[in-house]
Design an enzyme around this catalytic site. Structure first.
Site, PDB file in Angstrom:
ATOM      1  N   ASP A 110      -1.250  -1.444  -4.808  1.00  0.00           N
ATOM      2  CA  ASP A 110       0.142  -0.683  -3.920  1.00  0.00           C
ATOM      3  C   ASP A 110      -0.148   0.750  -4.926  1.00  0.00           C
ATOM      4  O   ASP A 110      -1.081   0.956  -6.067  1.00  0.00           O
ATOM      5  CB  ASP A 110       0.986  -1.291  -5.039  1.00  0.00           C
ATOM      6  N   ASP A 351       3.437   5.405   1.155  1.00  0.00           N
ATOM      7  CA  ASP A 351       3.486   3.609   0.264  1.00  0.00           C
ATOM      8  C   ASP A 351       2.871   2.567   1.024  1.00  0.00           C
ATOM      9  O   ASP A 351       3.326   2.076   2.147  1.00  0.00           O
ATOM     10  CB  ASP A 351       4.919   3.996  -0.153  1.00  0.00           C
TER      11      ASP A 351
END
Length: 503
Positions: A110, A351
């Site tokens: 992440d 992201d």
């Protein structure tokens, strides 16, 4: 003296090799496990698209959620951007514990958070039934905290970083350290450990202890082990059964703790899958550090855009999106996509944990309108049923052989960085059922960008847009933190994996 100079030169060369080394890790797309149902039957692609579109909208909405009110009793917490469920997310494996008894753990990659955490026994996970894991049916039960690890002291700067920069005096008072020790800076040892961390997410939360111990990365001779790596052991969670390797900007992130050993740079190259498991014949390479031939790589097709500073979300990799091109039409992006204000609002976050790219309502509407005009001019008919099934729009009746009429699409970032997306990254063809239970399946295709809502107004708290991992497929995306920039270069990611894994 000459011998001393030679030894010094050798030491410098050794340090340079360590600081500018390269570590290759495999990323696994959890699509491999989610593509098959409980009875080993293939999951329809439109179901996967629907779940991925819902997750993307929820994650982007949580990125933009209004700040939470302060918790009661003076407690502290912060909202971290974490994967809401696996879907098209990517996992990597680490080992924790002493070298003689290291245990593997699988974590979500992440880039939108800056903490490495995983479940530790005893572990209680509420409302976790039905939550997918990296390897369904083969999940290992959480292990106790690694035996060689120890609690981080309350006075440690990393404890303060984990508690949203709370003063060490406050944290040591919460840890029960006597006032005289707080005043003299003597709150050390396990008896005055960093207080438990409470993290609240969009659809879950956890309580964890900050620990420090050995963490290993890689299974080859080039593997790296860090003896004093800081991570969080979670003992209680709500709807969060799987840990996360935070790659965001910050001292607690995985790359942050490896610097300068592997420099302030990492990249990945996500293998294109189009929601088909047979295309995932190789892992996606995650490259930590700077290769010896990095200078040559600088000129190897990369375009760079500068990172924007985000005062509220410093762990985000925010960049400035200036325009989107659909065919010959250049659409100016909303101003919020090109700047971040003092409250942390605006910018576009690169992201790894969001599947589809999210654009503000006005920008998305103009892109979709231009795309619709071009598709209509090319003779493609709308497929409303596919739009209902997937949550994506617009969709069209489409066969791969007829893709010549699909307009090209490019993203224009600050710094004259134009990223021309391959067609499969923004318009993907698949089989769609015409009606529930119908045997007939039509060839359709959908625009793989999504409406992220209004980027202005009182609820405009957070990023204005998100560059999702689906649009990053087939590119090497480099996060050059030292230089303050993000770069993109077209790659055959399977070939990149093969070439690097043979070194």
């Amino acid at each position: 003296m000459r011998l001393l100079c030679c030894l010094a030169a050798l030491l410098v060369l050794a340090l340079q090799h360590q600081c500018h080394g390269l570590l290759l890790l495999p990323l696994t797309n959890t699509l491999l496990s989610s593509l098959r149902g409980a009875n080993d039957t293939a999951t329809p692609v439109h179901h996967l698209l629907r779940s991925s579109s819902l997750r993307s909208a929820a994650r982007h909405g949580r990125h933009r959620a209004r700040r939470s009110p302060p918790p009661p009793h003076g407690g502290r917490h912060r909202q971290l951007s974490l994967p809401l469920s696996p879907g098209s997310d990517y996992t990597l494996s680490l080992s924790v514990g002493p070298a003689s008894a290291a245990a593997p753990v699988s974590l979500f990659l992440d880039t939108g958070s800056d903490l490495v955490w995983f479940p530790c026994a005893p572990f209680t996970c509420m409302l976790c039934e039905g939550k997918a894991t990296p390897s369904p049916g083969h999940s290992r039960p959480p292990l106790p905290p690694p035996p060689d690890s120890r609690r981080v002291p309350c006075a440690s700067p990393l404890c303060s970083a984990a508690h949203a920069s709370a003063p060490p005096s406050d944290l040591c008072a919460a840890a029960g350290c006597p006032l005289e020790d707080i005043e003299t800076g003597s709150c050390r040892g396990a008896s005055h450990a960093c207080p438990p961390l409470y993290y609240a997410y969009g659809d879950g939360s956890l309580v964890a202890h900050l620990r420090r111990g050995r963490v290993g990365l890689g299974a080859r001779a080039s593997s790296v082990a860090v003896d004093n790596f800081t991570f969080a052991c979670a003992h209680t969670a709500l709807a969060e059964p799987v840990g996360v390797a935070g790659f965001g900007r910050g001292p607690l992130s995985l790359p942050g703790q490896l610097a300068p050993q592997l420099s302030g740079r990492f990249s990945y190259c996500l293998v294109s899958h189009s929601f088909r498991a047979d295309r995932l014949i190789r892992p996606s390479p995650l490259i930590l550090g700077r290769s010896p031939d990095a200078a040559a790589a600088e000129a190897d097709g990369f375009v760079y855009t500068p990172l924007l500073h985000n005062p509220k979300h410093p762990y985000f990799y925010s960049v400035a999106l200036e325009a989107v091109s659909v065919g010959a039409t250049r659409i100016q992006a909303r101003p919020e996509l090109a700047r971040v204000d003092r409250a942390g609002n605006g910018g576009m976050v690169v992201d790894s944990g969001t599947t589809f790219t999210m654009l503000p309502n006005e920008t998305y509407a103009r892109v979709a309108e231009a795309f619709s005009r071009a598709m209509a001019a090319a003779g493609f008919a709308r497929a409303e049923r596919a739009e209902e099934q997937t949550g994506l729009t617009p969709c069209y009746r489409y066969a791969a052989a007829s893709d010549r009429g699909v307009p090209p699409l490019a993203l224009h970032f600050r710094g004259n960085a134009t990223v021309a997306l391959p067609r499969r990254n923004y318009f993907m063809g698949f089989k769609s059922e015409e009606a529930a239970g119908a045997e007939r399946k039509d060839d359709v295709g959908c625009l793989m960008l999504m409406n992220g809502g209004d980027a202005s107004g009182e609820e405009g708290d957070g990023p204005a847009g998100t560059l999702g991992n689906f649009q990053q497929q087939g590119f090497e995306v480099v996060y050059d933190v030292d230089a303050g920039r993000v770069g993109f270069a077209r790659r055959r990611c399977t070939d990149l994996w093969d070439s690097l894994s043979r070194r």
